[in-house]
Design an enzyme around this catalytic site. Sequence first.
Site, PDB file in Angstrom:
ATOM      1  N   LYS A  22       0.834  -1.213   0.000  1.00 52.22           N
ATOM      2  CA  LYS A  22       0.000   0.000   0.000  1.00 52.22           C
ATOM      3  C   LYS A  22       0.860   1.250   0.000  1.00 52.22           C
ATOM      4  CE  LYS A  22      -1.758   1.658   3.905  1.00 52.22           C
ATOM      5  NZ  LYS A  22      -1.460   3.079   4.210  1.00 52.22           N
ATOM      6  N   ASN A  23       1.812   1.320   0.917  1.00 50.58           N
ATOM      7  CA  ASN A  23       2.578   2.553   1.099  1.00 50.58           C
ATOM      8  C   ASN A  23       3.586   2.800  -0.011  1.00 50.58           C
ATOM      9  OD1 ASN A  23       1.034   3.065   3.277  1.00 50.58           O
ATOM     10  ND2 ASN A  23       2.570   2.477   4.792  1.00 50.58           N
ATOM     11  N   CYS A 123      -5.734  13.232  12.605  1.00 52.66           N
ATOM     12  CA  CYS A 123      -5.674  11.798  12.313  1.00 52.66           C
ATOM     13  C   CYS A 123      -5.743  11.063  13.649  1.00 52.66           C
ATOM     14  CB  CYS A 123      -4.375  11.461  11.595  1.00 52.66           C
ATOM     15  SG  CYS A 123      -4.089   9.695  11.435  1.00 52.66           S
ATOM     16  N   ARG A 128       0.211  14.787  13.094  1.00 48.16           N
ATOM     17  CA  ARG A 128       0.722  14.560  11.732  1.00 48.16           C
ATOM     18  C   ARG A 128       0.719  15.823  10.865  1.00 48.16           C
ATOM     19  NH1 ARG A 128      -1.435   8.862   9.437  1.00 48.16           N
ATOM     20  NH2 ARG A 128       0.483   9.007   8.205  1.00 48.16           N
ATOM     21  N   PRO A 129       1.452  16.859  11.254  1.00 40.60           N
ATOM     22  CA  PRO A 129       1.526  18.075  10.438  1.00 40.60           C
ATOM     23  C   PRO A 129       2.274  17.799   9.134  1.00 40.60           C
ATOM     24  CG  PRO A 129       3.199  18.123  12.154  1.00 40.60           C
ATOM     25  CD  PRO A 129       2.361  16.888  12.403  1.00 40.60           C
ATOM     26  N   ILE A 130       2.228  18.727   8.160  1.00 37.82           N
ATOM     27  CA  ILE A 130       2.996  18.585   6.917  1.00 37.82           C
ATOM     28  C   ILE A 130       4.009  19.716   6.772  1.00 37.82           C
ATOM     29  CG2 ILE A 130       1.217  17.219   5.721  1.00 37.82           C
ATOM     30  CD1 ILE A 130       0.621  19.838   4.102  1.00 37.82           C
ATOM     31  N   ASP A 131       4.418  20.310   7.892  1.00 35.65           N
ATOM     32  CA  ASP A 131       5.352  21.454   7.843  1.00 35.65           C
ATOM     33  C   ASP A 131       6.650  21.107   7.119  1.00 35.65           C
ATOM     34  OD1 ASP A 131       7.136  21.081  10.923  1.00 35.65           O
ATOM     35  OD2 ASP A 131       5.731  19.674  10.025  1.00 35.65           O
ATOM     36  N   LEU A 132       7.148  19.874   7.297  1.00 34.23           N
ATOM     37  CA  LEU A 132       8.406  19.511   6.647  1.00 34.23           C
ATOM     38  C   LEU A 132       8.249  19.381   5.135  1.00 34.23           C
ATOM     39  CD1 LEU A 132       9.728  16.906   9.238  1.00 34.23           C
ATOM     40  CD2 LEU A 132      10.396  19.315   8.981  1.00 34.23           C
ATOM     41  N   ASP A 314       4.388   0.766  12.144  1.00 37.94           N
ATOM     42  CA  ASP A 314       3.227   0.099  11.553  1.00 37.94           C
ATOM     43  C   ASP A 314       3.125  -1.363  11.955  1.00 37.94           C
ATOM     44  OD1 ASP A 314       3.331   1.895   8.357  1.00 37.94           O
ATOM     45  OD2 ASP A 314       2.762   2.498  10.378  1.00 37.94           O
ATOM     46  N   ILE A 336       7.223   7.288  17.176  1.00 33.11           N
ATOM     47  CA  ILE A 336       6.898   8.019  15.944  1.00 33.11           C
ATOM     48  C   ILE A 336       5.596   8.825  16.080  1.00 33.11           C
ATOM     49  CG2 ILE A 336       6.504   7.815  13.450  1.00 33.11           C
ATOM     50  CD1 ILE A 336       9.269   6.857  14.141  1.00 33.11           C
ATOM     51  N   ARG A 406      -8.614  -0.583   3.962  1.00 30.58           N
ATOM     52  CA  ARG A 406      -7.684   0.402   3.423  1.00 30.58           C
ATOM     53  C   ARG A 406      -6.310  -0.191   3.160  1.00 30.58           C
ATOM     54  NH1 ARG A 406      -7.741   6.005   6.401  1.00 30.58           N
ATOM     55  NH2 ARG A 406      -6.473   6.353   4.525  1.00 30.58           N
TER      56      ARG A 406
HETATM   57  C1  EPZ Z   1       4.074   7.088   6.364  1.00 31.93           C
HETATM   58  O1  EPZ Z   1       3.270   8.141   6.897  1.00 31.93           O
HETATM   59  C2  EPZ Z   1       3.146   5.872   6.247  1.00 31.93           C
HETATM   60  N1  EPZ Z   1       2.035   6.194   5.381  1.00 31.93           N
HETATM   61  C3  EPZ Z   1       2.621   5.497   7.629  1.00 31.93           C
HETATM   62  O2  EPZ Z   1       1.864   4.284   7.503  1.00 31.93           O
HETATM   63  C4  EPZ Z   1       3.799   5.207   8.540  1.00 31.93           C
HETATM   64  O3  EPZ Z   1       3.322   4.979   9.835  1.00 31.93           O
HETATM   65  C5  EPZ Z   1       4.755   6.427   8.572  1.00 31.93           C
HETATM   66  O4  EPZ Z   1       5.166   6.766   7.236  1.00 31.93           O
HETATM   67  C6  EPZ Z   1       6.013   6.134   9.382  1.00 31.93           C
HETATM   68  O5  EPZ Z   1       6.663   5.020   8.906  1.00 31.93           O
HETATM   69  C7  EPZ Z   1       2.201   6.122   4.039  1.00 31.93           C
HETATM   70  O6  EPZ Z   1       3.252   5.829   3.503  1.00 31.93           O
HETATM   71  C8  EPZ Z   1       1.004   6.452   3.187  1.00 31.93           C
HETATM   72  P1  EPZ Z   1       6.060  10.506   8.457  1.00 31.93           P
HETATM   73  P2  EPZ Z   1       3.816   9.657   6.896  1.00 31.93           P
HETATM   74  O7  EPZ Z   1       6.001  11.754   7.665  1.00 31.93           O
HETATM   75  O8  EPZ Z   1       4.598   9.890   5.682  1.00 31.93           O
HETATM   76  C9  EPZ Z   1       6.190  13.870  11.881  1.00 31.93           C
HETATM   77  C10 EPZ Z   1       0.035   2.828   7.771  1.00 31.93           C
HETATM   78  O9  EPZ Z   1      -0.398   2.276   8.799  1.00 31.93           O
HETATM   79  N2  EPZ Z   1       6.108  14.835  10.770  1.00 31.93           N
HETATM   80  O10 EPZ Z   1       7.256   9.640   8.308  1.00 31.93           O
HETATM   81  O11 EPZ Z   1       2.656  10.536   7.173  1.00 31.93           O
HETATM   82  C11 EPZ Z   1       4.887  13.052  12.013  1.00 31.93           C
HETATM   83  O12 EPZ Z   1       3.924  13.734  12.750  1.00 31.93           O
HETATM   84  C12 EPZ Z   1       0.460   4.307   7.821  1.00 31.93           C
HETATM   85  O13 EPZ Z   1       0.148   2.267   6.684  1.00 31.93           O
HETATM   86  C13 EPZ Z   1       6.189  16.186  11.057  1.00 31.93           C
HETATM   87  O14 EPZ Z   1       6.321  16.588  12.205  1.00 31.93           O
HETATM   88  O15 EPZ Z   1       4.753   9.618   8.189  1.00 31.93           O
HETATM   89  C14 EPZ Z   1       5.385  11.790  12.680  1.00 31.93           C
HETATM   90  O16 EPZ Z   1       5.450  11.982  14.048  1.00 31.93           O
HETATM   91  C15 EPZ Z   1       0.119   4.965   9.111  1.00 31.93           C
HETATM   92  N3  EPZ Z   1       6.108  17.070  10.021  1.00 31.93           N
HETATM   93  C16 EPZ Z   1       6.781  11.614  12.085  1.00 31.93           C
HETATM   94  O17 EPZ Z   1       7.170  12.891  11.569  1.00 31.93           O
HETATM   95  C17 EPZ Z   1       5.959  16.651   8.709  1.00 31.93           C
HETATM   96  O18 EPZ Z   1       5.872  17.478   7.789  1.00 31.93           O
HETATM   97  C18 EPZ Z   1       6.852  10.581  10.961  1.00 31.93           C
HETATM   98  O19 EPZ Z   1       5.858  10.879  10.004  1.00 31.93           O
HETATM   99  C19 EPZ Z   1       5.881  15.277   8.448  1.00 31.93           C
HETATM  100  C20 EPZ Z   1       5.960  14.380   9.498  1.00 31.93           C
END
Ligand code: EPZ
Length: 428
Positions: A22-23, A123, A128-132, A314, A336, A406
């Site tokens: 999926k991912n 969520c 889960r912000p997208i600031d980065l 996960d 995480i 999903r």
């Molecule tokens: C991906 O989510 C996966 N989703 C998640 O799988 C997985 O848990 C996660 O990576 C970690 O491995 C998909 O690939 C679709 P991150 P993602 O950005 O990209 C913080 C599942 O069960 N962060 O690596 O959203 C964030 O809040 C799902 O299949 C910021 O602060 O995860 C978290 O604490 C759930 N700012 C950490 O980083 C940002 O801009 C890691 O998040 C982005 C992230």
Amino acid sequence: MDSIWIKGGKTLEGDIPISGAKNAALTLMPCALLTEEKLTLTNLPRLADVDTFAHLLNQLGVSTHVAGVKKGEVGRRMTLEADEIVSTVAPYDMVRKMRASVLVLGPMLARMGEATVSLPGGCAIGDRPIDLHLKVLECMGAEIELAAGYVKASAPRGGRLPGGDFSFPVVSVGATENAVMAAVLAKGKTQLFNAAREPEIVDLCNLLVAMGAKIKGIGSAHLIIEGVEGLNGTTYEVMPDRIEAGSYACAAGITGGSLNLIGARPEDMQATLNALAQAGLMIEFHDKGIKVSANGGLKPLALSTSPFPGFATDMQAQFMAMLAMAKGDSFLEETIFENRYMHVPELRRMGADVDIHGRSAIVRGVEQLTGASVMATDLRASMSLVLAGLAAEGETEVLRVYHLDRGYERLEEKLSAVGATIERRTAG
Ligand code: EPZ
């Protein structure tokens, strides 16, 4: 609304075919936006999230055509074509259904010089912000505006991004994926430091290189991307789902059985396999995949989630369910996401003995779990409830299984084929 009914206590034996990831699929599909030519993805899993993403891409002008799979192929074969983009907007009603929709931001900006994407909102598992995502694109030369719940990103004079260097303060899978997809068509060079190294990102980079991109350091935390003028179409096979494989490995553990995970790749899931071996399971590698077998009682573990190659967040919920039946106390730490223990109250309803202290959990092994009606809250939490139901005495009903759909393809079918008593029930 559908639910899953399980009569527990069966020892599972046999083969489970592992689907496409999926991912990986959710970051490979938006690559169609990066070329006018056809992109064909094979081994694409039949999942609700994949259908939602295809629907979003259709709204942007990408045609998607699912063809019958060829002999010997599994999953689905989808051809995506973005010869003409009709919209650069990913609307709220799409993004709120699936936060991975934000992965159109980078490729759309790279292709069209602009993109407008709704902010994802809350969520169940964390803020889960997208600031980065925004910061790295800004470092690559994008202008970012936030207004009315939307991100509006644009390249200088609507042209190509210059490219730039960025060091991630926190490892982010999604932000790394957006940055890579934006950088491949940039005017100049981009360097990403402390980038995520997940196998799904390696799959993304390998696809982009097959489309003509120039990427060095694939699989490492330091990615160097030389932008190119244009990318071509290709045919690419989605990698196997390491989280699905790990989930079924826990099913072998919790039911005292032996399962062959057909198509699973050890290099994608080493931390999971190490933890399974420490819990006393037997791990055998063969040319078709990985065999995981119970080998006496489950041993307790101390596990802390971390970015790849560490133990995957996960997999945390599924291991908690399995360790609820270990001989002794286990310690889990979720580093995480700040709210990823939603499965705990439901597991307690089945007799699990779990204490939560902030991001840490103590799991005291019990002799037996008992069946109950339980509520799924997110994708991996729902799988932990199915695992507990497979081992529990009596009947379990898992409600809100749309969470499962999903991320797990044909779950009941795969589990029934190895001996589980499980079926989907539709209310009313
Ligand atoms: C991906 O989510 C996966 N989703 C998640 O799988 C997985 O848990 C996660 O990576 C970690 O491995 C998909 O690939 C679709 P991150 P993602 O950005 O990209 C913080 C599942 O069960 N962060 O690596 O959203 C964030 O809040 C799902 O299949 C910021 O602060 O995860 C978290 O604490 C759930 N700012 C950490 O980083 C940002 O801009 C890691 O998040 C982005 C992230």
